[in-house]
Write a protein that holds these residues in place. Structure first.
Motif, PDB file in Angstrom:
ATOM      1  N   ASN A  48       7.114  14.865 -15.503  1.00  0.00           N
ATOM      2  CA  ASN A  48       6.427  15.720 -14.540  1.00  0.00           C
ATOM      3  C   ASN A  48       5.590  16.806 -15.198  1.00  0.00           C
ATOM      4  N   LEU A  49       6.030  17.299 -16.356  1.00  0.00           N
ATOM      5  CA  LEU A  49       5.283  18.367 -17.019  1.00  0.00           C
ATOM      6  C   LEU A  49       3.921  17.881 -17.533  1.00  0.00           C
ATOM      7  N   PRO A  50       3.864  16.797 -18.298  1.00  0.00           N
ATOM      8  CA  PRO A  50       2.531  16.306 -18.694  1.00  0.00           C
ATOM      9  C   PRO A  50       1.682  15.877 -17.501  1.00  0.00           C
ATOM     10  N   PHE A  51       2.333  15.413 -16.440  1.00  0.00           N
ATOM     11  CA  PHE A  51       1.563  15.064 -15.239  1.00  0.00           C
ATOM     12  C   PHE A  51       0.860  16.298 -14.679  1.00  0.00           C
ATOM     13  N   MET A  52       1.590  17.413 -14.575  1.00  0.00           N
ATOM     14  CA  MET A  52       0.984  18.630 -14.034  1.00  0.00           C
ATOM     15  C   MET A  52      -0.152  19.117 -14.923  1.00  0.00           C
ATOM     16  N   ASN A  53      -0.027  18.942 -16.237  1.00  0.00           N
ATOM     17  CA  ASN A  53      -1.098  19.368 -17.130  1.00  0.00           C
ATOM     18  C   ASN A  53      -2.285  18.409 -17.100  1.00  0.00           C
ATOM     19  N   LEU A  54      -2.035  17.140 -16.784  1.00  0.00           N
ATOM     20  CA  LEU A  54      -3.149  16.229 -16.531  1.00  0.00           C
ATOM     21  C   LEU A  54      -3.868  16.611 -15.238  1.00  0.00           C
ATOM     22  N   LYS A  55      -3.088  17.023 -14.256  1.00  0.00           N
ATOM     23  CA  LYS A  55      -3.657  17.348 -12.947  1.00  0.00           C
ATOM     24  C   LYS A  55      -4.491  18.617 -12.984  1.00  0.00           C
ATOM     25  N   TYR A  56      -3.984  19.634 -13.654  1.00  0.00           N
ATOM     26  CA  TYR A  56      -4.646  20.941 -13.621  1.00  0.00           C
ATOM     27  C   TYR A  56      -5.326  21.333 -14.922  1.00  0.00           C
ATOM     28  N   GLY A  57      -5.152  20.528 -15.981  1.00  0.00           N
ATOM     29  CA  GLY A  57      -5.741  20.870 -17.266  1.00  0.00           C
ATOM     30  C   GLY A  57      -4.653  21.131 -18.289  1.00  0.00           C
ATOM     31  N   PRO A  58      -4.988  21.026 -19.574  1.00  0.00           N
ATOM     32  CA  PRO A  58      -3.974  21.199 -20.622  1.00  0.00           C
ATOM     33  C   PRO A  58      -3.402  22.605 -20.640  1.00  0.00           C
ATOM     34  N   ALA A  59      -2.130  22.707 -20.987  1.00  0.00           N
ATOM     35  CA  ALA A  59      -1.459  24.002 -21.015  1.00  0.00           C
ATOM     36  C   ALA A  59      -2.044  24.879 -22.118  1.00  0.00           C
ATOM     37  N   GLU A  60      -2.367  26.106 -21.779  1.00  0.00           N
ATOM     38  CA  GLU A  60      -2.860  27.083 -22.732  1.00  0.00           C
ATOM     39  C   GLU A  60      -1.984  28.321 -22.622  1.00  0.00           C
ATOM     40  N   GLN A  61      -2.387  29.375 -23.293  1.00  0.00           N
ATOM     41  CA  GLN A  61      -1.542  30.557 -23.340  1.00  0.00           C
ATOM     42  C   GLN A  61      -1.301  31.155 -21.959  1.00  0.00           C
ATOM     43  N   ASP A  62      -2.317  31.095 -21.099  1.00  0.00           N
ATOM     44  CA  ASP A  62      -2.176  31.699 -19.772  1.00  0.00           C
ATOM     45  C   ASP A  62      -1.815  30.680 -18.698  1.00  0.00           C
ATOM     46  N   PHE A 107       0.831  -1.214   0.000  1.00  0.00           N
ATOM     47  CA  PHE A 107       0.000   0.000   0.000  1.00  0.00           C
ATOM     48  C   PHE A 107       0.858   1.254   0.000  1.00  0.00           C
ATOM     49  N   TRP A 108       1.940   1.257   0.793  1.00  0.00           N
ATOM     50  CA  TRP A 108       2.794   2.439   0.836  1.00  0.00           C
ATOM     51  C   TRP A 108       3.417   2.717  -0.521  1.00  0.00           C
ATOM     52  N   GLN A 109       3.691   1.692  -1.310  1.00  0.00           N
ATOM     53  CA  GLN A 109       4.237   1.939  -2.646  1.00  0.00           C
ATOM     54  C   GLN A 109       3.197   2.652  -3.507  1.00  0.00           C
ATOM     55  N   MET A 110       1.954   2.251  -3.384  1.00  0.00           N
ATOM     56  CA  MET A 110       0.889   2.931  -4.120  1.00  0.00           C
ATOM     57  C   MET A 110       0.734   4.368  -3.647  1.00  0.00           C
ATOM     58  N   ALA A 111       0.743   4.569  -2.340  1.00  0.00           N
ATOM     59  CA  ALA A 111       0.520   5.904  -1.799  1.00  0.00           C
ATOM     60  C   ALA A 111       1.671   6.849  -2.130  1.00  0.00           C
ATOM     61  N   LEU A 112       2.898   6.352  -2.029  1.00  0.00           N
ATOM     62  CA  LEU A 112       4.067   7.217  -2.167  1.00  0.00           C
ATOM     63  C   LEU A 112       4.536   7.379  -3.607  1.00  0.00           C
ATOM     64  N   TYR A 113       4.302   6.375  -4.459  1.00  0.00           N
ATOM     65  CA  TYR A 113       4.925   6.384  -5.783  1.00  0.00           C
ATOM     66  C   TYR A 113       3.931   6.404  -6.936  1.00  0.00           C
ATOM     67  N   GLN A 114       2.651   6.423  -6.652  1.00  0.00           N
ATOM     68  CA  GLN A 114       1.690   6.383  -7.756  1.00  0.00           C
ATOM     69  C   GLN A 114       1.818   7.607  -8.658  1.00  0.00           C
ATOM     70  N   ASN A 115       1.978   8.793  -8.084  1.00  0.00           N
ATOM     71  CA  ASN A 115       2.116   9.986  -8.914  1.00  0.00           C
ATOM     72  C   ASN A 115       3.347   9.906  -9.810  1.00  0.00           C
ATOM     73  N   ALA A 116       4.459   9.412  -9.261  1.00  0.00           N
ATOM     74  CA  ALA A 116       5.670   9.275 -10.065  1.00  0.00           C
ATOM     75  C   ALA A 116       5.459   8.284 -11.206  1.00  0.00           C
ATOM     76  N   ALA A 117       4.769   7.176 -10.922  1.00  0.00           N
ATOM     77  CA  ALA A 117       4.508   6.183 -11.968  1.00  0.00           C
ATOM     78  C   ALA A 117       3.571   6.740 -13.031  1.00  0.00           C
ATOM     79  N   VAL A 118       2.530   7.450 -12.595  1.00  0.00           N
ATOM     80  CA  VAL A 118       1.593   8.064 -13.552  1.00  0.00           C
ATOM     81  C   VAL A 118       2.332   9.074 -14.424  1.00  0.00           C
TER      82      VAL A 118
END
Length: 502
Positions: A228-242, A82-93
């Motif tokens: 990490n960059l595509p992950f952040m855009n998945l998390k918050y939405g696709p990158a746009e001009q602003d 479980f700790w591997q899922m909790a701690l490393y899932q974002n890195a794997a995604v």
């Protein structure tokens, strides 16, 4: 012993049969067990992420079912996985984010909470019905934790009608995740000593420290290579001009701030707040702090300096405060042996700390203080609570747009940036259920013969750390996550359940 290094107790109605007491693993076998299951857990995590990306949500059911079965049969191994899922899932995604749909990302995001819920549910059944029977204190605390989870679930159902099911689900996780980990600790403590549980967590941090070292060494290269960059855009939405995250340099800029990110600070000292495998600096700082507190409980005093240096480097003041205050009061207790002095010192510190932060924060427009006051004022308007999912940084109201400058001028209409502020706004008087459970857990730390005849124990650091993290919830929303208070309550619950019946 089984091949996995765990005892093989007999089973009765699906639960372990009675034995003399918690099994204490020597250091060597505990490390070997944790390392082996960490490797298994990381491999299964990668498989889980790839299957969900390629085949859809049904693969998540397979992963969750497998984890539940493993925890039912080999609970200590199940916790390490479980700790591997909790701690490393974002890195794997992040690493496999190329071609990942937003829907698959959302499914993966939710599996961590569902996994905690499954483990917490199985733990509750064993605490109430399994053999060996849980100690009376552990059963009492478990029932109080279940009551708090029940109250939160009812408030989430109500909040979903006022906001959205997604917003209510996000904050149900925030309101109950630490309680689920408490239940897991109370269950594991019937069978395993604190050392085995703590080492499982500490070994789980090793890969994350290597990940962080690469991130700090060359962040621009690392963010491109690790996704990490595509992950952040998945998390918050696709990158746009602003939208700021077009290149790795944009992400580096958002992670660079004045030391400890103090609002209104005029210092020239800067820090790079690396995100670790959580890809979130504040959450990862608490992961490190909880590891340091667990190490204190194991009498690994050599860990104090490395943990302090890591926390100073990441520059998250809440996590640093949790660790340093725990270390200070634990050292005071160890050196003086005067429990009343320690307890009085903790009480005085909490009052002085809260008062100082509120006064300074009001003057500087600190958002954590503004959010705490917003939650309190919302509670006064409706003491019964507004519903889970209504209010908070990740609520629909906040996502609709928050003008930070306006917040500093006029204040917040709801709780945000403060775990207690948000929960008080959402749950109202229902939050009492949480604090009754927390109070019962801390009360269980009282020695059998009372404080007058108490002697210092290294594991007292765990209860001090849990108390200090609870206090941190006044000014940091992340303080009550699975990574922070959840880990502290897991360790504390294990210690309570380790104690023989009175």
């Amino acid at each position: 012993m089984s091949a996995g290094g765990q005892a093989r107790p007999g089973f009765h109605a699906g639960f372990p049969a009675r034995r003399a007491g918690p099994e204490v693993l020597p250091l060597g076998p505990a490390l070997a067990h944790a390392l082996a299951w960490q490797a298994v857990g990381l491999g299964l995590l990668v498989l889980h992420v790839l299957l969900v990306r390629e085949t859809g949500p049904a693969a998540a059911v397979l992963a969750l079912g497998g984890l539940a079965l493993l925890y039912a049969l080999l609970p200590l191994a199940g916790l390490v996985v479980f700790w591997q899922m909790a701690l490393y899932q974002n890195a794997a995604v992040a690493f496999f984010s190329d071609g990942m749909s937003p829907g698959a990302y959302q499914v993966l995001l939710g599996t961590g909470f569902l996994a905690a819920g499954l483990l917490g549910g199985l733990a509750t059944l064993r605490i109430l019905f399994a053999r060996p029977a849980a100690a009376p204190a552990a059963r009492r605390i478990a029932l109080l934790a279940c009551a708090a989870i029940g109250v939160s679930t009812a408030y989430a159902a109500y909040g979903a009608t006022l906001s959205s099911p997604a917003s209510a689900a996000v904050y149900l996780r925030a309101a109950t995740g630490m309680l689920l980990m408490l239940l897991v600790g109370l269950d594991l403590g019937r069978l395993w000593g604190f050392r085995a549980v703590a080492i499982g967590y500490l070994v789980s941090l090793l890969a994350g420290l290597c990940y962080s070292a690469l991130e700090v060494a060359d962040p621009a290269w690392f963010y491109e290579a690790a996704g990490n960059l595509p992950f952040m855009n998945l998390k918050y939405g696709p990158a746009e001009q602003d939208w700021p995250f077009h290149t790795a340099r944009d992400l580096i800029a958002t992670r660079t701030s004045v030391l400890f990110n103090v609002t209104g600070s005029e210092t020239s000292l800067m820090s790079f707040r690396f995100g670790g495998p959580n890809i979130h600096p504040v959450s990862y700082a608490y992961v490190i702090a909880m590891g340091g507190i667990a190490a204190l409980g194991l009498r690994w005093r050599w860990s104090i300096v490395p943990v302090a240096l890591l926390l100073a480097a990441i520059g998250v003041k809440g996590a640093m405060l949790a660790f340093v205050s725990t270390l200070g009061f634990w050292a005071l207790w160890q050196w003086t042996g005067w429990p009343r002095l320690m307890l009085a010192g903790m009480a005085a510190f909490v009052v002085a700390y809260a008062t100082a932060v509120i006064l300074v924060g009001l003057g500087s427009g600190d958002f954590h203080v503004i959010g705490l006051i917003g939650g309190f004022e919302g509670f006064l308007r409706n003491p019964l609570g507004h519903g889970i999912g209504v209010g908070g940084n990740l609520s629909d109201a906040a996502r609709a747009g928050i003008d930070m400058a306006e917040l500093q001028n006029s204040g917040a209409e709801f709780g945000l940036e403060s775990a207690i502020g948000v929960l008080l706004y959402q749950l109202g008087l229902g939050l009492l259920a949480h604090f009754v459970a927390f109070g019962a857990l801390l009360a269980a730390a009282r020695p059998r013969n009372g404080w007058r005849h108490a002697r210092p124990r290294d594991t007292d650091a765990i209860f001090i750390g849990a108390a200090m993290t609870m206090v941190n919830g006044l000014f940091q929303e992340e303080a009550y996550t699975t990574y922070a208070l959840g880990a502290a309550l897991l360790f504390a619950g294990t210690l309570v359940a380790n104690r023989p019946e009175r």
